[in-house]
Design a protein around this motif. Structure first.
Motif, short mmCIF file in Angstrom:
data_model
loop_
_atom_site.label_atom_id
_atom_site.label_comp_id
_atom_site.label_asym_id
_atom_site.label_seq_id
_atom_site.Cartn_x
_atom_site.Cartn_y
_atom_site.Cartn_z
N PRO A 230 0.84 -1.21 0.00
CA PRO A 230 0.00 0.00 0.00
C PRO A 230 0.86 1.25 0.00
O PRO A 230 1.97 1.27 0.57
N ALA A 231 0.35 2.31 -0.62
CA ALA A 231 1.14 3.53 -0.80
C ALA A 231 1.63 4.10 0.52
O ALA A 231 2.78 4.53 0.63
N GLY A 232 0.77 4.10 1.55
CA GLY A 232 1.18 4.65 2.84
C GLY A 232 2.31 3.86 3.46
O GLY A 232 3.27 4.43 4.00
N GLN A 233 2.23 2.54 3.37
CA GLN A 233 3.29 1.68 3.92
C GLN A 233 4.58 1.83 3.12
O GLN A 233 5.68 1.88 3.68
N LEU A 234 4.44 1.92 1.80
CA LEU A 234 5.62 2.11 0.96
C LEU A 234 6.30 3.44 1.27
O LEU A 234 7.53 3.52 1.32
N LEU A 235 5.49 4.48 1.51
CA LEU A 235 6.04 5.79 1.84
C LEU A 235 6.86 5.72 3.13
O LEU A 235 7.98 6.24 3.20
N ARG A 236 6.31 5.07 4.15
CA ARG A 236 7.02 4.96 5.43
C ARG A 236 8.31 4.15 5.28
O ARG A 236 9.35 4.49 5.86
N LYS A 237 8.24 3.07 4.50
CA LYS A 237 9.42 2.23 4.30
C LYS A 237 10.52 3.00 3.57
O LYS A 237 11.69 2.94 3.96
N ARG A 238 10.15 3.70 2.51
CA ARG A 238 11.15 4.46 1.76
C ARG A 238 11.71 5.61 2.60
O ARG A 238 12.91 5.91 2.53
N ARG A 239 10.86 6.26 3.39
CA ARG A 239 11.34 7.34 4.25
C ARG A 239 12.35 6.82 5.26
O ARG A 239 13.38 7.45 5.52
N SER A 240 12.09 5.63 5.82
CA SER A 240 13.02 5.04 6.78
C SER A 240 14.36 4.72 6.12
O SER A 240 15.43 5.01 6.68
N ARG A 241 14.31 4.14 4.90
CA ARG A 241 15.55 3.83 4.20
C ARG A 241 16.33 5.10 3.85
O ARG A 241 17.56 5.17 4.07
N LEU A 242 15.64 6.10 3.32
CA LEU A 242 16.32 7.33 2.92
C LEU A 242 16.87 8.08 4.14
O LEU A 242 17.93 8.69 4.07
N ARG A 243 16.14 8.02 5.24
CA ARG A 243 16.64 8.65 6.47
C ARG A 243 17.97 8.00 6.88
O ARG A 243 18.93 8.68 7.25
N SER A 244 18.05 6.66 6.79
CA SER A 244 19.29 5.97 7.15
C SER A 244 20.42 6.33 6.20
O SER A 244 21.58 6.47 6.61
N ILE A 245 20.11 6.47 4.91
CA ILE A 245 21.12 6.85 3.93
C ILE A 245 21.69 8.22 4.26
O ILE A 245 22.91 8.45 4.21
N VAL A 246 20.80 9.17 4.59
CA VAL A 246 21.25 10.52 4.92
C VAL A 246 22.10 10.50 6.19
O VAL A 246 23.16 11.14 6.26
N VAL A 247 21.65 9.78 7.22
CA VAL A 247 22.42 9.69 8.47
C VAL A 247 23.80 9.09 8.20
O VAL A 247 24.81 9.57 8.72
N ASN A 248 23.85 8.07 7.37
CA ASN A 248 25.14 7.43 7.05
C ASN A 248 26.08 8.40 6.36
O ASN A 248 27.29 8.42 6.64
N GLU A 249 25.55 9.23 5.45
CA GLU A 249 26.39 10.21 4.77
C GLU A 249 26.92 11.26 5.74
O GLU A 249 28.08 11.68 5.64
#
Length: 331
Positions: A230-249
């Motif tokens: 579902p779009a809402g779940q996909l949004l949360r999942k992608r936000r979590s992944r992108l947040r981790s990518i930014v923190v790692n950088e």
């Protein structure tokens, strides 16, 4: 090379609703040519995972009251293994089947090159017929090109190949590495914790290596097609992944911290705008902007964690007493 010495190796598995794969994973570890102490850290599974683990009396189960994420749960298992005297700790995903001689192959390379801190077996697909495509695309191709060249050209395969980074689905970690670099940073719940630990390994002079003779099959149980989410779940999942990518950088040891912050945040914001105005992907755009907004208040904490990790020590590994014989199996 000298004969392979007897080694005290503990295998740590983090489980979360892993019932479809857990029995096969544990049975494969029973067949290891190197005796293993197996520790399963269960992240509050709601399925039959704990009952399945209970059918393997040699396995130590460390049940958690909540889902701590991949890194924090691994740290609990690693700390238990070290407290009980393990000289190497092998961390393994629950949705895997390890080859019987994989640990022996990893130990041989660890003995051959003591500067290695992280040793990774070759990751095969679920059938074991070919290299896992994600492993090939995102790790071997960009980071272990020497192995890929030898394999494609039919050259002799070396015992191990140095790599910039490799994924933590299966890693052998030496005790020296864990005591001097530490465990996974709790800043990361699920994504990028292995990239961060690889960066810290390089910073402190420990090598990362692919060991092709050691293999395992990765069944990839959690990979659900995006189209079925579902779009809402996909949004949360992608936000979590992108947040981790930014923190790692931001957290990477290289560069000045302030520059890392502005570069990571600005880059993600621009990429999100591109996703919306060029590709009309509103889910990816909102996920990226949401990740930026989540990271901004975390910047002071990220700096504290970065400063800590620039020093040597068993960072993020909890202090636990050795297991008494009567406590060998925790339920």
């Amino acid at each position: 090379m000298s004969a392979l010495p007897a080694a005290d190796v503990a295998c740590v598995i983090v489980s979360f609703n892993g019932a479809p794969w857990m029995a096969d994973c544990l049975r494969a570890l029973r067949d290891s040519t190197v005796p293993l102490r197996v520790i399963v850290v269960d992240n509050a599974s709601s399925d039959e995972t704990r009952a399945i683990v209970g059918g393997f009396p040699e396995v130590t189960l460390l049940p958690q009251a909540e889902n701590l994420g991949f890194g924090r749960a691994n740290n609990i298992g690693i700390a238990r293994a070290l407290a009980d005297g393990a000289r190497q700790v092998f961390i393994l995903n629950q949705d895997t089947v390890l080859a019987p001689d994989a640990i022996a192959q990893l130990l041989r390379q660890a003995e051959a090159d003591p500067s290695l801190g992280i040793l990774c077996p070759l990751q095969l697909d679920g059938d074991g017929a070919a290299m896992d495509p994600t492993f090939l695309r995102y790790y071997v191709a960009p980071h272990a090109t020497a192995y890929l060249t030898d394999a494609v050209m039919g050259h002799p395969i070396a015992g191990h190949y140095r790599a910039h980074a490799l994924p933590a689905a299966a890693w052998l970690l030496t005790r020296e590495f864990l005591e001097q670099v530490g465990g996974f940073d709790p800043l990361f719940f699920l994504y990028c914790e292995d990239d961060d630990l690889c960066a810290r390994a390089r910073h402190h002079g420990f090598g990362i290596a692919l060991v092709p003779a050691a293999t395992f099959r990765h069944l990839r149980g959690f990979h659900t097609p995006a189209s079925s989410i579902p779009a809402g779940q996909l949004l949360r999942k992608r936000r979590s992944r992108l947040r981790s990518i930014v923190v790692n950088e931001i957290k990477k040891p290289e560069g000045r911290f302030g520059r890392n912050v502005w570069y990571a945040l600005a880059s993600q914001a621009v990429q999100s705008a591109q996703q919306l105005f060029v590709y009309f992907n509103w889910v990816e755009a909102l996920a990226g902007w949401g990740a930026v907004l989540r990271v901004i208040p975390e910047v002071p904490r990220i700096r504290r964690h970065r400063d800590a990790c620039l020093t040597r020590g068993p960072h993020w590994l909890p202090s636990v007493p050795p297991t008494r014989p009567s406590q060998d199996r925790e339920q």
